[in-house]
Design a protein around this motif. Structure first.
Motif, PDB file in Angstrom:
ATOM      1  N   HIS A  13      45.063  66.194 -34.007  1.00  0.00           N
ATOM      2  CA  HIS A  13      43.826  65.765 -34.281  1.00  0.00           C
ATOM      3  C   HIS A  13      43.105  65.105 -32.679  1.00  0.00           C
ATOM      4  CE1 HIS A  13      40.953  62.028 -35.224  1.00  0.00           C
ATOM      5  NE2 HIS A  13      40.633  63.258 -35.899  1.00  0.00           N
ATOM      6  N   LEU A  16      42.055  68.273 -30.985  1.00  0.00           N
ATOM      7  CA  LEU A  16      40.801  69.040 -31.588  1.00  0.00           C
ATOM      8  C   LEU A  16      39.528  67.987 -31.038  1.00  0.00           C
ATOM      9  CD1 LEU A  16      41.684  69.958 -35.120  1.00  0.00           C
ATOM     10  CD2 LEU A  16      41.341  71.495 -33.163  1.00  0.00           C
ATOM     11  N   LEU A  17      39.984  66.735 -30.966  1.00  0.00           N
ATOM     12  CA  LEU A  17      38.765  65.867 -30.779  1.00  0.00           C
ATOM     13  C   LEU A  17      38.470  66.042 -29.084  1.00  0.00           C
ATOM     14  CD1 LEU A  17      36.862  63.400 -31.671  1.00  0.00           C
ATOM     15  CD2 LEU A  17      38.517  61.910 -30.952  1.00  0.00           C
ATOM     16  N   SER A  19      38.845  68.822 -27.251  1.00  0.00           N
ATOM     17  CA  SER A  19      38.365  70.145 -27.105  1.00  0.00           C
ATOM     18  C   SER A  19      36.777  70.175 -27.633  1.00  0.00           C
ATOM     19  CB  SER A  19      39.137  71.229 -27.974  1.00  0.00           C
ATOM     20  OG  SER A  19      40.500  71.152 -27.554  1.00  0.00           O
ATOM     21  N   SER A  20      36.608  69.463 -28.914  1.00  0.00           N
ATOM     22  CA  SER A  20      35.151  69.463 -29.519  1.00  0.00           C
ATOM     23  C   SER A  20      34.268  68.779 -28.128  1.00  0.00           C
ATOM     24  CB  SER A  20      35.110  68.963 -30.574  1.00  0.00           C
ATOM     25  OG  SER A  20      35.255  67.555 -30.657  1.00  0.00           O
ATOM     26  N   PHE A  21      34.713  67.792 -27.586  1.00  0.00           N
ATOM     27  CA  PHE A  21      34.132  66.868 -26.411  1.00  0.00           C
ATOM     28  C   PHE A  21      33.804  67.873 -25.178  1.00  0.00           C
ATOM     29  CE2 PHE A  21      34.995  62.733 -28.443  1.00  0.00           C
ATOM     30  CZ  PHE A  21      33.692  62.522 -28.827  1.00  0.00           C
ATOM     31  N   LEU A  23      33.769  71.400 -25.245  1.00  0.00           N
ATOM     32  CA  LEU A  23      32.947  72.361 -25.621  1.00  0.00           C
ATOM     33  C   LEU A  23      31.336  71.655 -25.782  1.00  0.00           C
ATOM     34  CD1 LEU A  23      32.752  75.308 -26.542  1.00  0.00           C
ATOM     35  CD2 LEU A  23      32.879  74.356 -28.911  1.00  0.00           C
ATOM     36  N   ALA A  24      31.092  70.628 -26.122  1.00  0.00           N
ATOM     37  CA  ALA A  24      29.947  69.996 -26.262  1.00  0.00           C
ATOM     38  C   ALA A  24      29.389  69.856 -24.912  1.00  0.00           C
ATOM     39  CB  ALA A  24      29.686  68.851 -27.216  1.00  0.00           C
ATOM     40  N   TYR A  26      30.275  71.308 -22.106  1.00  0.00           N
ATOM     41  CA  TYR A  26      29.785  72.658 -21.440  1.00  0.00           C
ATOM     42  C   TYR A  26      28.698  73.063 -22.151  1.00  0.00           C
ATOM     43  CZ  TYR A  26      30.410  77.808 -20.748  1.00  0.00           C
ATOM     44  OH  TYR A  26      29.871  78.886 -20.178  1.00  0.00           O
TER      45      TYR A  26
END
Length: 149
Positions: A13, A16-17, A19-21, A23-24, A26
């Motif tokens: 978890h 994933l958190l 990684s999402s930050f 990606l956002a 970037y």
């Protein structure tokens, strides 16, 4: 007295958190590198438009719908109108420039595809949403009437 534990979650978890930050971040850097002022103006303008114009409009429409169903003694029917209307309006909001035909030339030059038919497709999707909601309503009413007998 015991202090509450911080809820971090599993390592997956947390990965994933993070990684999402990443990606956002970037995507934000790429979005802002060319026309940062235009993007910032669009964000502020859309927030102001939503909060000052759209929110009072759909809030008032929802209250009118709710009062109309309450007056008829059918408050449970509200969701069968509210859900397809919200989805239809969301699609209209997202695709409004193409539905209205205001950016048809830009769309055609950027994609090589015709911008014709967006309004008809939106109307068809709206009809399907309301039709599906009506079908679910009828099925649930029939099931409820069979259970009473």
């Amino acid at each position: 007295m015991r202090l509450p534990r911080a809820v971090i979650g599993s390592p997956f978890h947390l990965l994933l958190l993070v990684s999402s930050f990443a990606l956002a971040g970037y995507a934000g850097v790429r979005l802002l590198e060319d026309d940062w002022f235009g993007v910032a103006l669009w964000f502020v303008g859309s927030a102001v438009l939503h909060d000052l114009v759209l929110l009072p409009l759909y809030g008032t429409a929802d209250q009118v719908l709710l009062r109309g169903c309450e007056a008829a003694g059918r408050r449970t029917w509200v969701s069968y109108v509210r859900v397809p209307a919200a989805l239809s309006l969301l699609l209209l909001l997202v695709w409004f420039p193409l539905i209205s035909g205001r950016v048809a030339d830009r769309y055609t030059s950027a994609t090589g595809l015709s911008a014709d038919g967006f309004a008809a497709r939106w109307l068809l999707i709206t009809a399907l949403l309301f039709g599906g909601s009506a079908a679910v309503f009828v099925l649930r009413r029939r099931r409820a009437s069979k259970e009473r007998t």
